[in-house]
Scaffold this motif. Structure first.
Motif, short mmCIF file in Angstrom:
data_model
loop_
_atom_site.label_atom_id
_atom_site.label_comp_id
_atom_site.label_asym_id
_atom_site.label_seq_id
_atom_site.Cartn_x
_atom_site.Cartn_y
_atom_site.Cartn_z
N UNK A 363 0.80 -1.25 -0.17
CA UNK A 363 0.00 0.07 -0.11
C UNK A 363 1.02 1.21 0.03
N UNK A 364 1.99 1.20 0.80
CA UNK A 364 2.70 2.47 0.89
C UNK A 364 4.00 1.93 1.51
N UNK A 365 5.26 2.83 1.38
CA UNK A 365 6.40 2.54 2.02
C UNK A 365 6.63 3.76 2.85
N UNK A 371 17.12 11.59 9.15
CA UNK A 371 16.91 13.04 9.47
C UNK A 371 17.84 14.09 8.44
N UNK A 372 18.73 13.14 7.64
CA UNK A 372 19.47 13.87 6.65
C UNK A 372 19.29 13.47 5.52
N UNK A 373 19.15 12.05 5.42
CA UNK A 373 19.12 11.24 4.04
C UNK A 373 17.77 11.55 3.41
N UNK A 374 17.63 11.73 2.16
CA UNK A 374 16.46 12.22 1.38
C UNK A 374 15.81 10.82 1.36
N UNK A 375 14.29 10.81 1.20
CA UNK A 375 13.33 9.77 1.36
C UNK A 375 13.69 8.81 -0.13
N UNK A 376 14.12 9.61 -1.17
CA UNK A 376 14.05 8.96 -2.29
C UNK A 376 15.29 8.24 -2.57
N UNK A 377 16.46 8.60 -1.57
CA UNK A 377 17.53 7.80 -1.53
C UNK A 377 17.35 6.61 -1.21
N UNK A 378 16.49 6.35 -0.30
CA UNK A 378 15.99 4.92 0.59
C UNK A 378 15.03 4.17 -0.50
N UNK A 379 14.15 4.84 -0.92
CA UNK A 379 13.12 4.28 -1.94
C UNK A 379 13.63 3.65 -3.32
N UNK A 385 7.39 -0.97 -5.59
CA UNK A 385 6.81 0.39 -5.26
C UNK A 385 5.43 0.22 -4.96
N UNK A 386 4.70 1.20 -4.37
CA UNK A 386 3.38 1.15 -3.99
C UNK A 386 2.72 0.73 -4.99
N UNK A 387 1.72 -0.39 -4.75
CA UNK A 387 0.74 -1.11 -5.65
C UNK A 387 1.36 -2.23 -6.17
N UNK A 412 16.36 -1.53 9.51
CA UNK A 412 15.38 -2.59 9.99
C UNK A 412 13.96 -2.25 9.08
N UNK A 413 13.48 -3.14 8.64
CA UNK A 413 12.27 -3.00 7.65
C UNK A 413 11.05 -4.18 8.18
N UNK A 414 10.14 -3.76 8.76
CA UNK A 414 8.86 -4.34 9.26
C UNK A 414 7.70 -4.36 8.29
N UNK A 415 6.73 -4.90 8.70
CA UNK A 415 5.47 -4.66 7.75
C UNK A 415 4.45 -4.40 8.70
N UNK A 416 3.42 -3.68 8.45
CA UNK A 416 2.04 -3.28 9.17
C UNK A 416 0.96 -3.68 8.41
N UNK A 417 -0.03 -3.75 9.13
CA UNK A 417 -1.48 -4.10 8.10
C UNK A 417 -2.03 -2.89 7.30
N UNK A 418 -2.33 -2.97 6.10
CA UNK A 418 -2.76 -1.79 5.47
C UNK A 418 -4.20 -1.68 5.71
N UNK A 419 -4.98 -0.66 4.87
CA UNK A 419 -5.97 -0.20 5.14
C UNK A 419 -7.07 -1.52 4.57
N UNK A 420 -6.68 -2.43 3.82
CA UNK A 420 -7.37 -3.59 3.41
C UNK A 420 -6.71 -4.85 3.60
N UNK A 421 -7.59 -5.88 3.69
CA UNK A 421 -6.96 -7.15 4.28
C UNK A 421 -5.60 -7.71 3.11
N UNK A 422 -5.60 -7.25 1.97
CA UNK A 422 -4.51 -7.76 1.06
C UNK A 422 -3.68 -6.54 0.67
#
Length: 794
Positions: A363-365, A371-379, A385-387, A412-422
């Motif tokens: 659903x999303x990342x 605090x210093x590294x831009x989000x897109x450098x990690x993504x 990607x999302x979807x 560390x990368x973990x998962x959390x439930x999204x807005x839908x079951x899938x």
């Protein structure tokens, strides 16, 4: 009518407010006989506020004149007022038809001051505390800041730092907050020991963990700081180390740090259970997905029957299988390994099961801690990607890529439930670390030739591998000695145009002063790198240089003209200086790099090989094609002795074309990367009259080396010994070069040397000292036994 003292709404509001701000007090009084009756007021009167406007207080009440309200509304009003963090006390009373709200405002912080600090600067402490100038003062927040300051000092190895705080009343409800700091002595790590280890020595295991024992250089490296989180990471590093060497039952029983107040040192003890060493038994693939023939994917696995059990090979096999099956149209395929131990034969049978996994989508990342590294450098390190279809293997690969960036202490990368079951949410938690480096080094050479003078040379550089948090690399370097000066600027963008293509440039100037002449080379390179697989990449570059040569003053007469009687110089060099200066080279180059090295800073296993072709002739004066190749193979010969073997081989050839052909300055010259024990440009074709070595068109070399820890020295110093044997040949000389009438030594005569060296992983960069003795040489060769300088492995 007077409010009842047992009014439940007032009691619950007071309890809730006390939980929010312990130092605050609340009083709520309402007219009415009981909680069941609603109240109505015609006006609201705010009292006690000095800076906060009446409108702000009334706006947070949620109660309006002429509108009924009850105890629940009062509770909510109290909570909202405290949540603004503007008030230390709130009182609500009803006086006739007026609701009276009495507040006591927090003091405003005028300044936050730090006294007694020198090891941690004000800027770092200001970032650690919560109280801010022009913010509301809170005693609880100040106490929390005291602990935050102590933790900031603990991270730099000063655990016994004491912190006190006080406020200075400035009047008008303003205060200064002063933190008084007594830094104390630096806490050290006196010893790191292991209990229960049989297969590997303490010294070898100390190399595995990132925590280091204190030594006389620890003030530079800062890696001897005790940190509980780092200790957990060291436990995981030990597990990976053992799992990748056959010890599938390995366990860390405990990691204990004892502090000695008398010496201000920690003693760290890892207690481990190694278990038995296993080899791979039967390796099979099973599939429950219709249409997937398991045997067709056997090429995707790296585990082989009879090999030493290796968890990393199992992981890479899972990745390979998952990618290949997904590439065949099964996006939700899930590969699960199943291991069956045979304790008698000490083997592990591995079955890779391919199943249809749950249909889940990203659903999303979410990224946290950067605090210093831009989000897109990690993504951009994620292949999803999302979807996209969720794939745990792709997530693990992204984590390994992020770790290899060397921007973060932990990922560390973990998962959390999204807005839908899938739907699932990926939560990426990172802890950043310093990415800038300042490096200094020195070298020393003996002897003197036409190509390099003797004496000490010094070099230094400043680099940043996460420039402006964009993941870019930039480096500025300068070096100089008695007869040489080098300057360079390098920049690399690892994701050019959003693709996994590394693009960059280099700008440089090199000046040299030889016995009879001096040179200056100015140039630049534009380069691109593209990964083909995880281990194989290709590189393309355009290169431009301008070379100029001139005689030294000692070779010139009073009129400034060259006088042969003043200098003994080869006619070949004389012709090149006078007729081929300045000289423009415009070339393109392409190459392949194969890299499976386990650790580029401290290699022990793996293969690194490069092959490059360069063609000059795109304008300019040079017209030639050059081929070079080099390979390094590392293998741990004995884990118990920490003995590492290194085999190196390389070759090169240059061929001219067109009218100009080759110059003497285009030829290969020997150096200590080709063979040790000989001077720079000390072997190969030579002017038999002047003794000047001129270089050759072809070379090949080979080396065998054993590296080992130095007895009686703590491995935390980063010192290792080496013994080696080198062999090389530099030969071939092009026809048509002016002045080449007395050139000898053009045959492929083999030179060889043996020697010993010391390698130091210093805080300034890898430094190496070698002493080599030639055992096969020619009479015209120049010997240089001793060499000292920055080490270049690859």
């Amino acid at each position: 009518m007077k409010a009842a003292s047992s009014f439940k709404g007032a009691a619950s509001a007071m309890a809730l407010s006390a939980a929010i701000v312990a130092s605050g007090s609340v009083a709520v009084q309402l007219a009415g006989a009981g909680a069941a009756y609603a109240a109505v007021v015609s006006s609201i009167d705010v009292r006690g506020n000095q800076r906060v406007s009446d409108e702000t207080v009334i706006g947070n009440l949620g109660i309006r004149p002429g509108v009924q309200f009850d105890s629940a509304d009062i509770n909510a009003a109290v909570v909202r007022l405290f949540e603004t963090r503007l008030f230390s006390d709130v009182r609500i009373n009803q006086s006739g038809s007026t609701l009276v709200v009495e507040v006591s405002e927090y003091s405003i912080v005028n300044q936050v001051l730090f006294q007694g600090n020198s090891r941690v600067k004000d800027d770092a402490l200001s970032a650690a505390v919560q109280l801010r100038p022009r913010g509301a003062y809170s005693a609880d927040t100040m106490n929390s800041d005291i602990e935050a300051i102590r933790q900031a000092y603990a991270r730099v190895g000063r655990d016994d730092t004491t912190v006190t705080a006080q406020t200075v009343d400035l009047g008008d409800n303003r205060v200064n907050v002063v933190y008084q700091i007594q830094e104390g002595d630096r806490t050290k790590i006196g010893s790191i020991t292991f209990e229960g280890n049989q297969a590997f020595s303490d010294g070898r295991l100390r190399d595995v963990v990132s925590t280091r024992q204190s030594n006389f250089l620890s003030w530079l490296t800062r890696n001897d700081i005790y940190d509980a989180d780092r200790l957990r990471a060291d436990e995981e590093a030990l597990r990976r180390f053992y799992y990748n060497r056959g010890y599938a039952d390995f366990r860390v029983l405990s990691s204990d740090a004892q502090f000695n107040e008398a010496t201000n040192e920690y003693s760290i003890v890892f207690t481990i259970d190694e278990g038995q060493r296993y080899t791979f038994g039967n390796v099979a693939i099973e599939s429950s997905i219709p249409g997937v023939d398991a045997e067709t994917y056997r090429r995707s696995i790296d585990t082989r029957e009879g090999g030493i059990y290796n968890a990393a090979d199992v992981e890479s096999s899972i990745v390979g299988l998952t990618e290949d099956v997904a590439g065949s149209g099964y996006a939700f395929a899930q590969v699960t390994p199943r291991g069956n131990r045979n304790f008698e034969t000490r083997t592990i049978d591995v079955v890779y099961t391919v199943d249809e996994g749950p249909r889940a989508y990203v659903e999303r990342i979410e990224i946290r801690g950067n605090t210093r590294t831009r989000d897109y450098v990690i993504r951009r390190e994620f292949d999803l990607s999302e979807g996209d279809a969720f794939n745990q293997i792709m997530v693990q690969r992204a984590r390994r890529r992020l770790e290899r960036l060397d921007f973060f202490e932990s990922v560390n990368i973990a998962t959390a439930p999204g807005s839908q079951p899938d739907q699932v949410v990926l939560v990426v938690e990172v802890v950043e670390k310093a990415t800038g480096e300042f490096s200094i080094g020195a070298g020393y050479s003996t002897g003197e030739t036409i190509n390099r003078g003797s004496g000490v040379s010094v070099e230094g550089s400043v680099s940043e591998r996460n420039f402006l948090g964009r993941g870019q690399f930039i480096r500025v370097a300068a070096s100089g000695g008695r007869d040489s000066r080098d300057y360079s600027l390098s920049f690399t963008e690892p994701y050019f145009l959003g693709r996994r293509i590394a693009a960059g440039f280099d700008i440089f100037r090199q000046t040299r002063e030889f016995d009879t002449y001096e040179s200056q080379v100015d140039g630049g390179t534009i380069r691109f790198g593209l990964p083909i697989t995880e281990a194989l990449s290709t590189q393309l570059a355009y290169n431009y240089t301008r070379e100029s040569y001139d005689y030294r003053d000692g070779c010139l007469d009073a009129a400034g003209n060259f006088d042969p009687s003043l200098c003994d110089i080869s006619p070949v060099l004389q012709s090149a200086i006078e007729s081929q200066s300045p000289w423009i080279k415009s070339s393109v180059s392409g190459g392949l790099v194969y890299n499976t090295i386990d650790n580029m800073q401290n290699p022990r296993d793996g293969f690194y090989a490069s092959f490059t072709t360069e063609v000059a002739g795109l304008g300019g004066d040079a017209n030639w094609v050059k081929f070079t190749t080099r390979g390094n193979y590392y293998r741990t010969l004995s884990e118990e002795l920490d003995l590492v073997g290194v085999l190196t081989a390389g070759a090169g050839h240059i061929e001219g074309f067109g009218d100009d052909g080759l110059r003497v300055f285009d030829l290969f010259r020997s150096n200590d990367r080709i063979i040790r024990g000989f001077d720079f440009n000390g072997i190969g074709p030579v002017d038999t009259v002047t003794g000047d070595h001129l270089g050759g068109t072809t070379y090949f070399h080979a080396s065998a080396e054993a590296q080992f820890p130095i007895p009686a020295l703590p491995q935390s110093l980063g010192l290792r010994g080496a013994v080696f044997a080198d062999a090389a040949s530099l030969h071939g000389f092009p026809g048509g070069i002016a002045g080449a009438t007395n050139v000898g030594g053009t045959d492929a005569a083999l030179r060889a040397s043996v020697g010993a060296g010391i390698l130091w992983a210093s805080p300034f960069g890898p430094i190496r000292v070698d002493y080599a003795v030639p055992v096969a040489k020619e009479d015209t060769d120049d010997v240089q036994n001793f060499s000292f300088g920055i080490s270049t492995r690859f």
